[in-house]
Design a protein around this motif. Structure first.
Motif: not given
Length: 147
Positions: A91-98, A41-44, A100-106
């Motif tokens: 999800a609240a802070s970096f949804a758009n960046y994640m 929902k927050n991706r944009n 668009n850049h296909k970020v994997v959080i480890m």
């Protein structure tokens, strides 16, 4: 055959299942579905004007299956809660960046300091914020405050 089982035994097992619902297989993964939907929902949304050091609050309750024999929140339950709060933070802070850049959080490591117990059936909040970062790692701090 099920009709021969007394209603009191059926009720006992139903209550037992309800009290331990978070411990069932895949329950943790089902609880993460709202985080995935929130990220979708927050991706944009443009989070670039958000303060990087602003804390994100996630609220939880100590339920029956979070308790240990000492009648307070079990130490292993903290890891599940903090992992869920970390997902809510991203999800609240970096949804758009994640998105668009296909970020994997480890997760690299965890350090936990227990200052006090959380009593049974109390509500508490987890505040997650960025402590610092470098080129590869983002270091978060989480603080649990119960009311």
């Amino acid at each position: 055959m099920a009709s021969n089982v007394p209603i009191i035994i059926k009720s006992f097992f139903f209550i037992l299942i309800l009290l331990n619902i978070k411990s069932f297989p895949l329950a943790y993964h089902i609880r993460t579905v709202p985080l995935i939907l929130e990220t979708f929902k927050n991706r944009n949304n443009n989070n670039e004007d958000r303060d990087l050091f602003q804390a994100t609050e996630s609220t939880y309750s100590v339920l029956f299956d979070d308790l240990d024999t000492n009648r307070h929140m079990n130490n292993s339950s903290y890891n599940k809660v903090l992992d869920h709060a970390r997902g809510h933070f991203f999800a609240a802070s970096f949804a758009n960046y994640m998105w668009n850049h296909k970020v994997v959080i480890m997760q690299k490591s965890v350090l936990m300091i227990f200052n006090h117990e959380i009593p049974p059936f109390s509500n508490y909040s987890v505040y997650t914020r960025i402590l610092t970062w470098d080129q590869k790692w983002l270091i978060l701090t989480r603080r649990i405050i119960y009311r």
